[in-house]
Design a protein around this motif. Structure first.
Motif, short mmCIF file in Angstrom:
data_model
loop_
_atom_site.label_atom_id
_atom_site.label_comp_id
_atom_site.label_asym_id
_atom_site.label_seq_id
_atom_site.Cartn_x
_atom_site.Cartn_y
_atom_site.Cartn_z
N THR A 323 -9.92 -12.85 3.04
CA THR A 323 -9.09 -13.56 2.05
C THR A 323 -7.96 -12.71 1.50
OG1 THR A 323 -10.66 -12.96 0.29
CG2 THR A 323 -10.99 -15.08 1.37
N LEU A 324 -7.67 -11.58 2.13
CA LEU A 324 -6.52 -10.79 1.69
C LEU A 324 -5.23 -11.56 1.96
CD1 LEU A 324 -7.38 -7.17 2.86
CD2 LEU A 324 -7.14 -7.96 0.51
N LYS A 325 -4.25 -11.44 1.08
CA LYS A 325 -3.00 -12.16 1.23
C LYS A 325 -1.95 -11.30 1.93
CE LYS A 325 -3.85 -14.75 -3.04
NZ LYS A 325 -3.35 -15.05 -4.40
N MET A 326 -0.99 -11.96 2.53
CA MET A 326 0.07 -11.27 3.26
C MET A 326 0.80 -10.26 2.38
SD MET A 326 0.19 -12.34 6.37
CE MET A 326 -0.42 -13.71 7.34
N GLU A 327 1.17 -10.71 1.17
CA GLU A 327 1.99 -9.86 0.32
C GLU A 327 1.24 -8.61 -0.14
OE1 GLU A 327 0.58 -13.51 -2.09
OE2 GLU A 327 1.42 -13.06 -0.11
N GLU A 328 -0.09 -8.64 -0.04
CA GLU A 328 -0.87 -7.48 -0.45
C GLU A 328 -0.88 -6.39 0.62
OE1 GLU A 328 -4.34 -9.24 -3.33
OE2 GLU A 328 -4.47 -9.79 -1.22
N MET A 329 -0.33 -6.69 1.79
CA MET A 329 -0.34 -5.74 2.90
C MET A 329 1.03 -5.10 3.13
SD MET A 329 -3.47 -6.67 3.92
CE MET A 329 -3.72 -6.33 5.64
N LYS A 330 2.01 -5.45 2.32
CA LYS A 330 3.38 -5.01 2.58
C LYS A 330 3.86 -4.01 1.53
CE LYS A 330 4.79 -9.45 4.59
NZ LYS A 330 5.73 -10.59 4.48
N GLY A 331 4.78 -3.15 1.97
CA GLY A 331 5.54 -2.34 1.02
C GLY A 331 4.92 -1.05 0.55
N GLY A 332 3.89 -0.54 1.20
CA GLY A 332 3.32 0.74 0.79
C GLY A 332 4.30 1.89 1.00
N THR A 333 4.16 2.94 0.20
CA THR A 333 5.03 4.11 0.34
C THR A 333 4.28 5.32 0.90
OG1 THR A 333 4.59 4.86 -1.94
CG2 THR A 333 6.43 3.32 -1.61
N PHE A 334 2.95 5.29 0.87
CA PHE A 334 2.13 6.41 1.34
C PHE A 334 0.75 5.85 1.65
CE2 PHE A 334 -0.80 10.00 0.50
CZ PHE A 334 -0.27 10.95 1.36
N THR A 335 0.10 6.36 2.69
CA THR A 335 -1.20 5.83 3.12
C THR A 335 -2.29 6.89 3.02
OG1 THR A 335 -0.25 4.20 4.63
CG2 THR A 335 -2.50 4.88 5.09
N ILE A 336 -3.48 6.46 2.61
CA ILE A 336 -4.69 7.30 2.63
C ILE A 336 -5.72 6.60 3.51
CG2 ILE A 336 -6.53 8.37 1.30
CD1 ILE A 336 -4.69 8.47 -1.08
N SER A 337 -6.20 7.31 4.51
CA SER A 337 -7.20 6.77 5.44
C SER A 337 -8.44 7.65 5.39
CB SER A 337 -6.63 6.73 6.86
OG SER A 337 -7.60 6.25 7.77
N ASN A 338 -9.58 7.04 5.09
CA ASN A 338 -10.83 7.79 4.94
C ASN A 338 -11.73 7.60 6.16
OD1 ASN A 338 -13.02 9.20 4.06
ND2 ASN A 338 -13.53 7.82 2.37
N GLY A 339 -11.51 8.42 7.17
CA GLY A 339 -12.38 8.37 8.34
C GLY A 339 -13.73 9.00 8.11
N GLY A 340 -13.90 9.68 6.99
CA GLY A 340 -15.16 10.33 6.69
C GLY A 340 -16.31 9.36 6.53
N VAL A 341 -16.02 8.12 6.11
CA VAL A 341 -17.10 7.15 5.93
C VAL A 341 -17.74 6.79 7.26
CG1 VAL A 341 -16.08 6.19 3.84
CG2 VAL A 341 -15.49 5.21 6.05
N PHE A 342 -17.04 7.05 8.38
CA PHE A 342 -17.59 6.80 9.70
C PHE A 342 -18.10 8.08 10.36
CE2 PHE A 342 -14.13 3.68 9.04
CZ PHE A 342 -14.91 2.54 8.96
N GLY A 343 -18.02 9.22 9.64
CA GLY A 343 -18.54 10.47 10.17
C GLY A 343 -17.51 11.39 10.81
N SER A 344 -16.22 11.07 10.68
CA SER A 344 -15.19 11.89 11.30
C SER A 344 -15.11 13.27 10.66
CB SER A 344 -13.83 11.20 11.19
OG SER A 344 -12.78 12.03 11.59
N LEU A 345 -15.06 14.31 11.49
CA LEU A 345 -14.94 15.68 10.98
C LEU A 345 -13.48 16.07 10.81
CD1 LEU A 345 -16.15 18.46 10.26
CD2 LEU A 345 -16.05 19.02 12.71
N MET A 346 -12.62 15.66 11.76
CA MET A 346 -11.22 16.02 11.70
C MET A 346 -10.43 15.06 12.60
SD MET A 346 -9.39 19.71 12.51
CE MET A 346 -10.39 20.54 11.29
N SER A 347 -9.21 14.75 12.21
CA SER A 347 -8.38 13.85 13.01
C SER A 347 -6.92 14.12 12.70
CB SER A 347 -8.73 12.38 12.71
OG SER A 347 -8.33 12.05 11.38
N THR A 348 -6.04 13.54 13.51
CA THR A 348 -4.60 13.59 13.25
C THR A 348 -4.13 12.14 13.10
OG1 THR A 348 -4.17 13.61 15.64
CG2 THR A 348 -4.25 15.73 14.51
#
Length: 418
Positions: A323-348
């Motif tokens: 139920t996320l809306k289109m406008e809620e997915m637009k216009g970010g200026t910086f992203t944070i991605s948490n791969g640690g919740v899936f067990g990632s040790l390191m990534s690029t």
């Protein structure tokens, strides 16, 4: 008189979508505004509401078909659904030469026929992977998700029940049958059409690699102080704010402070100009059934840790519900991605254009480190900042990570803006 089901307006500049699945089958009762189908766009899944109450008519398109905004995809017939069943049953009685009933043995062999009604395209990627891994027939699984949809947990439970059931004695093959049996008959392949969301993700990531000068800088952070603060205050925090205290609230707040100190990381290139911003709209990668989606926390720099956690919690819930809306997915200026919740040790991680940087978080694990000349064990996390080297210099990237590291290792800095 039948009422047409039309593809609704999906958002600015979006003219088409892919039919994900039908939520109502022909003959089923439908209430006004009840979801009857789901559409996949470049960013999110959108449910199509029934334009009127009645009985679901014929489906004009199949799952996986591309449809344009305003196109007719099905109909709603007059009725309440209850009267439709006797009408359907009366049809065989009116036939002049009804087909003979199958023998019991034949009926048993025909029992698996419902498998034809399980459309692979209507299953989420995680469910399809689980079905392949466990070798479970989806027609035998009773879905526990919304509107009876099959979830990954349903597949795992079915596989567990299958493995615990006593195996029927296998018939002894004749020599001729053994010679005719193909070798390696357990090798299977499945071709599944890419969802529109996955196609868009693939295109955008490739575009980022083709246009940006990508570089990744690493650092690590001692999570001791944040873990202690979370352990000490999590119950009071949840009682007061109605949401759990996680680590993302600390990282988003720390990132906003670092972005203010290093504005290039929060900037973007537009033509031959650099656009600098005095606000931070933080895109947070959230897992959804169709793949990762990236809703935006607007003006995150002005939010408290509680406000950030509430927003992220709401995004996560609505991402799972679609139920996320289109406008809620637009216009970010910086992203944070948490791969640690899936067990990632390191990534690029790869940046999300037109943004110029993305922060990757990873799993927390105890590692030996040196403190005051002594080797001690501390909960450590690797941080990765991928950035567009056309705009951000290595010095700025390193300075940003150090500022973030200092704020996480000493959360008091978050309170006094230091």
């Amino acid at each position: 008189m039948a009422t047409e089901i039309l593809v609704p307006v999906l958002g600015e500049s979006i003219t088409e979508a892919t039919l994900g699945e039908w939520l109502k089958q022909p003959g089923e009762a439908v209430a006004a505004d009840e979801p009857v189908a789901s559409l996949e766009t470049d960013k999110v899944s959108v449910e199509v509401p029934a334009p009127a109450a009645g009985v679901m008519g014929q489906h004009a398109v199949k799952p996986g078909d591309t449809v344009n905004v305003g196109a007719m995809i099905g109909t709603i017939e007059a009725g309440d659904g209850a009267a439709a069943a006797p009408k359907a049953e009366a049809a065989p009685a009116a036939a002049p030469t009804p087909a003979p009933a199958p023998a019991p043995a034949e009926a048993a062999q025909q029992a698996p026929a419902p498998a034809e009604h399980v459309d692979a395209a209507a299953l989420s990627p995680s469910v399809r992977r689980a079905i392949l891994e466990h070798g479970v027939d989806p027609a035998t699984i009773k879905g526990s998700g919304k509107d009876g949809r099959i979830t990954k947990e349903d597949v795992v439970a079915a596989a567990s029940a299958k493995s615990s059931a006593p195996a029927a004695p296998a018939p002894v093959p004749t020599p001729a049958a053994a010679a005719a049996a193909p070798a390696g008959d357990n090798r299977r392949e499945e071709r599944v059409r890419m969802t529109r969301l996955r196609q868009t993700i693939a295109k955008r990531l490739k575009d980022a690699q083709d246009t940006a000068a990508l570089l990744t800088t690493f650092n690590d952070v001692d999570m001791t102080a944040v873990i202690e603060a979370r352990t000490k205050y999590k119950d009071l925090f949840e009682k007061k704010h109605g949401v759990r205290l996680g680590f993302m609230g600390f990282f988003v707040k720390a990132a906003c402070m670092a972005l203010k100190d290093i504005p290039a990381v929060n900037a973007s290139i537009e033509g031959d100009e650099i656009v600098y911003r005095d606000y931070a709209d933080i895109s947070v990668a959230v897992s959804a059934p169709q793949g990762l989606v990236v809703p935006v926390i607007r003006n995150a720099e002005s939010l408290s840790v509680a406000g950030i956690e509430k927003t992220i919690g709401d995004f996560g819930k609505r991402a799972k519900d679609g139920t996320l809306k289109m406008e809620e997915m637009k216009g970010g200026t910086f992203t944070i991605s948490n791969g640690g919740v899936f067990g990632s040790l390191m990534s690029t991680p790869i940046i999300n254009p037109p943004q110029s940087a993305v922060l990757g978080l990873h799993r927390i694990e105890d590692r030996p480190v040196v403190r005051d000349g002594q080797v001690v064990v501390r909960p450590m996390m690797y941080l990765a900042l991928s950035y567009d080297h056309r705009l951000i210099d290595g010095r700025e990237a390193v300075t940003f990570l150090v500022a973030l590291k200092n704020a996480i290792e000493d959360p008091t800095r978050l309170l006094i803006d230091l």
